[in-house]
Design a protein around this motif. Structure first.
Motif, PDB file in Angstrom:
ATOM      1  N   THR A 242     -10.953   1.214  28.067  1.00  0.00           N
ATOM      2  CA  THR A 242     -10.763   1.634  29.464  1.00  0.00           C
ATOM      3  C   THR A 242     -11.244   3.066  29.673  1.00  0.00           C
ATOM      4  N   ALA A 243     -10.922   3.941  28.714  1.00  0.00           N
ATOM      5  CA  ALA A 243     -11.322   5.344  28.828  1.00  0.00           C
ATOM      6  C   ALA A 243     -12.839   5.496  28.784  1.00  0.00           C
ATOM      7  N   PHE A 244     -13.490   4.786  27.856  1.00  0.00           N
ATOM      8  CA  PHE A 244     -14.957   4.843  27.793  1.00  0.00           C
ATOM      9  C   PHE A 244     -15.557   4.378  29.123  1.00  0.00           C
ATOM     10  N   GLU A 245     -15.057   3.256  29.619  1.00  0.00           N
ATOM     11  CA  GLU A 245     -15.664   2.689  30.830  1.00  0.00           C
ATOM     12  C   GLU A 245     -15.348   3.536  32.055  1.00  0.00           C
ATOM     13  N   LYS A 246     -14.217   4.239  32.045  1.00  0.00           N
ATOM     14  CA  LYS A 246     -13.893   5.150  33.153  1.00  0.00           C
ATOM     15  C   LYS A 246     -14.958   6.240  33.274  1.00  0.00           C
ATOM     16  N   HIS A 247     -15.509   6.629  32.126  1.00  0.00           N
ATOM     17  CA  HIS A 247     -16.540   7.675  32.130  1.00  0.00           C
ATOM     18  C   HIS A 247     -17.954   7.106  32.246  1.00  0.00           C
ATOM     19  N   GLY A 248     -18.056   5.807  32.483  1.00  0.00           N
ATOM     20  CA  GLY A 248     -19.364   5.206  32.730  1.00  0.00           C
ATOM     21  C   GLY A 248     -20.051   4.629  31.513  1.00  0.00           C
ATOM     22  N   PHE A 249     -19.341   4.558  30.374  1.00  0.00           N
ATOM     23  CA  PHE A 249     -19.935   3.991  29.159  1.00  0.00           C
ATOM     24  C   PHE A 249     -19.464   2.543  29.027  1.00  0.00           C
ATOM     25  N   LYS A 250     -20.309   1.608  29.413  1.00  0.00           N
ATOM     26  CA  LYS A 250     -19.928   0.198  29.372  1.00  0.00           C
ATOM     27  C   LYS A 250     -19.879  -0.287  27.926  1.00  0.00           C
ATOM     28  N   ILE A 251     -18.793  -0.938  27.565  1.00  0.00           N
ATOM     29  CA  ILE A 251     -18.611  -1.400  26.183  1.00  0.00           C
ATOM     30  C   ILE A 251     -19.114  -2.830  26.068  1.00  0.00           C
ATOM     31  N   GLU A 252     -20.318  -2.977  25.531  1.00  0.00           N
ATOM     32  CA  GLU A 252     -20.910  -4.298  25.332  1.00  0.00           C
ATOM     33  C   GLU A 252     -20.995  -4.650  23.851  1.00  0.00           C
ATOM     34  N   THR A 253     -21.202  -3.640  23.003  1.00  0.00           N
ATOM     35  CA  THR A 253     -21.186  -3.862  21.555  1.00  0.00           C
ATOM     36  C   THR A 253     -20.227  -2.877  20.907  1.00  0.00           C
ATOM     37  N   LEU A 254     -19.761  -3.236  19.714  1.00  0.00           N
ATOM     38  CA  LEU A 254     -18.762  -2.450  18.999  1.00  0.00           C
ATOM     39  C   LEU A 254     -19.130  -2.376  17.532  1.00  0.00           C
ATOM     40  N   CYS A 255     -18.534  -1.399  16.847  1.00  0.00           N
ATOM     41  CA  CYS A 255     -18.719  -1.305  15.404  1.00  0.00           C
ATOM     42  C   CYS A 255     -17.420  -0.804  14.781  1.00  0.00           C
ATOM     43  N   PRO A 256     -16.923  -1.469  13.732  1.00  0.00           N
ATOM     44  CA  PRO A 256     -15.682  -1.010  13.084  1.00  0.00           C
ATOM     45  C   PRO A 256     -15.939   0.154  12.147  1.00  0.00           C
ATOM     46  N   HIS A 257     -14.935   1.006  12.009  1.00  0.00           N
ATOM     47  CA  HIS A 257     -15.024   2.141  11.083  1.00  0.00           C
ATOM     48  C   HIS A 257     -14.389   1.763   9.747  1.00  0.00           C
ATOM     49  N   GLY A 258     -14.994   2.254   8.639  1.00  0.00           N
ATOM     50  CA  GLY A 258     -14.411   2.027   7.318  1.00  0.00           C
ATOM     51  C   GLY A 258     -13.686   3.275   6.826  1.00  0.00           C
ATOM     52  N   ASN A 259     -12.619   3.080   6.107  1.00  0.00           N
ATOM     53  CA  ASN A 259     -11.852   4.195   5.546  1.00  0.00           C
ATOM     54  C   ASN A 259     -11.643   3.956   4.051  1.00  0.00           C
ATOM     55  N   PRO A 260     -12.491   4.550   3.195  1.00  0.00           N
ATOM     56  CA  PRO A 260     -12.452   4.205   1.765  1.00  0.00           C
ATOM     57  C   PRO A 260     -11.163   4.579   1.047  1.00  0.00           C
ATOM     58  N   LEU A 261     -10.417   5.563   1.542  1.00  0.00           N
ATOM     59  CA  LEU A 261      -9.205   5.997   0.833  1.00  0.00           C
ATOM     60  C   LEU A 261      -7.937   5.324   1.341  1.00  0.00           C
ATOM     61  N   MET A 262      -8.077   4.465   2.328  1.00  0.00           N
ATOM     62  CA  MET A 262      -6.902   3.852   2.954  1.00  0.00           C
ATOM     63  C   MET A 262      -6.285   2.786   2.043  1.00  0.00           C
ATOM     64  N   ILE A 263      -4.963   2.869   1.831  1.00  0.00           N
ATOM     65  CA  ILE A 263      -4.236   1.796   1.145  1.00  0.00           C
ATOM     66  C   ILE A 263      -3.747   0.818   2.207  1.00  0.00           C
ATOM     67  N   ARG A 264      -4.101  -0.453   2.029  1.00  0.00           N
ATOM     68  CA  ARG A 264      -3.744  -1.451   3.050  1.00  0.00           C
ATOM     69  C   ARG A 264      -2.876  -2.545   2.426  1.00  0.00           C
ATOM     70  N   ASN A 265      -1.958  -3.030   3.214  1.00  0.00           N
ATOM     71  CA  ASN A 265      -1.092  -4.122   2.784  1.00  0.00           C
ATOM     72  C   ASN A 265      -1.027  -5.154   3.904  1.00  0.00           C
ATOM     73  N   GLY A 266      -1.801  -6.221   3.773  1.00  0.00           N
ATOM     74  CA  GLY A 266      -1.775  -7.268   4.783  1.00  0.00           C
ATOM     75  C   GLY A 266      -3.023  -7.322   5.650  1.00  0.00           C
ATOM     76  N   TRP A 267      -3.918  -6.377   5.513  1.00  0.00           N
ATOM     77  CA  TRP A 267      -5.207  -6.461   6.190  1.00  0.00           C
ATOM     78  C   TRP A 267      -6.274  -5.841   5.291  1.00  0.00           C
ATOM     79  N   ASN A 268      -7.512  -6.274   5.454  1.00  0.00           N
ATOM     80  CA  ASN A 268      -8.599  -5.829   4.578  1.00  0.00           C
ATOM     81  C   ASN A 268      -9.252  -4.540   5.042  1.00  0.00           C
ATOM     82  N   SER A 269      -9.428  -4.428   6.358  1.00  0.00           N
ATOM     83  CA  SER A 269     -10.060  -3.248   6.937  1.00  0.00           C
ATOM     84  C   SER A 269     -10.014  -3.426   8.451  1.00  0.00           C
ATOM     85  N   ASN A 270     -10.621  -2.485   9.172  1.00  0.00           N
ATOM     86  CA  ASN A 270     -10.712  -2.636  10.627  1.00  0.00           C
ATOM     87  C   ASN A 270     -11.503  -3.873  11.037  1.00  0.00           C
TER      88      ASN A 270
END
Length: 274
Positions: free
Chosen positions: A117-145
């Motif tokens: 919503t914030a991106f689109e409020k400023h005129g940046f239409k969200i048509e494609t996305l990309c997930p961020h990776g976090n190599p040091l993150m310890i996760r329990n129950g999910w693999n990544s973003n």
């Protein structure tokens, strides 16, 4: 290859000699087996000024690129991001919502919607996305973003958006090559959609000539960079790369201790700064 604007200029020059360039939101309209393109993609995780420098270099070569911007950068950098968009580039969202909410999908969805919503409020239409990776993150129950758009409910609810990492392999009419500068090393990421689960086998690229050959031999390429790691001068680029490798080596060594690894995991977001 060095992480300098001179090197990036050479990459741009060579790429446009060989291929058509498109933005990520043009993928679906350039999706036959015969289509022959390269997408310049940038993960903007800090320092939007450097992203703008790369956007200007691309514009000199007639390249329209895609800039995936972390949500926390938006409010203080709207003017710079609009400069990037005014050069013809796609400015959109580099999401980090599952890691930021410890794998809680409901909280992640709320944060995701707020940022979209914030991106689109400023005129940046969200048509494609990309997930961020976090190599040091310890996760329990999910693999990544990446799990966010792997979730069928989420993918269905936001089916007006294309995750170019998670969804692209099943969307494209033919294979593609994903080149990344992750870890300060140019390489082909062999299993980009699932490398958070099954990593390995990436292929290093050592020279501009190797990059050129890849562009000639493959019809569809995504070239992904992290703009904050690129510098104006060779010496500062070498120093920056050395600093990154030193910090990463120390962090990986320290993370062999479970207690220290748990402590570092709480500050996983600091990795975006180096």
């Amino acid at each position: 290859m060095r992480f300098t604007y001179k090197q990036f200029n050479s990459i741009c020059k060579k790429a446009v000699e060989i291929k058509k360039t498109i933005t990520a939101n043009q993928i679906l309209s350039n999706n036959t087996k015969e289509d022959n393109w390269i997408i310049f993609k940038h993960d903007v995780e800090t320092n939007v000024e450097r992203a703008l420098k790369m956007a200007k270099i691309e514009a000199e070569h007639g390249i329209k690129a895609t800039y995936y911007v972390q949500g926390y950068l938006l409010e203080n950098n709207v003017k710079l991001l609009k400069e990037i968009a005014n050069l013809g580039h796609e400015v959109t969202y580099h999401y980090d919502v599952l890691d930021a909410n410890n794998g809680d999908f409901e909280k992640a969805k709320t944060e995701f919607v707020n940022y979209v919503t914030a991106f689109e409020k400023h005129g940046f239409k969200i048509e494609t996305l990309c997930p961020h990776g976090n190599p040091l993150m310890i996760r329990n129950g999910w693999n990544s973003n990446k799990d966010f758009f792997r979730n069928e409910t989420i993918a269905t609810e936001f089916n007006n958006m294309l995750d170019i990492v998670v969804q692209l392999p099943t969307t494209l009419a033919s294979d593609y090559i994903y080149i990344s500068d992750a870890g300060f090393q140019f390489k082909i990421i062999v299993n980009v959609e699932d490398n958070d689960i099954n990593n390995g086998g990436d292929i290093n690229i050592h020279s501009l000539k190797e990059f050129e050959n890849i562009c000639v031999e493959n019809k569809k390429i995504i070239f992904s960079t992290h703009p904050h790691r690129w510098k104006a001068y060779a010496l500062s680029a070498i120093a920056n790369k050395s600093k990154f490798k030193l910090i990463r080596s120390v962090a990986l060594l320290a993370a062999k201790n479970k207690t220290i690894k748990k402590f570092l995991s709480k500050f996983y977001f600091l990795a975006k700064k180096i």
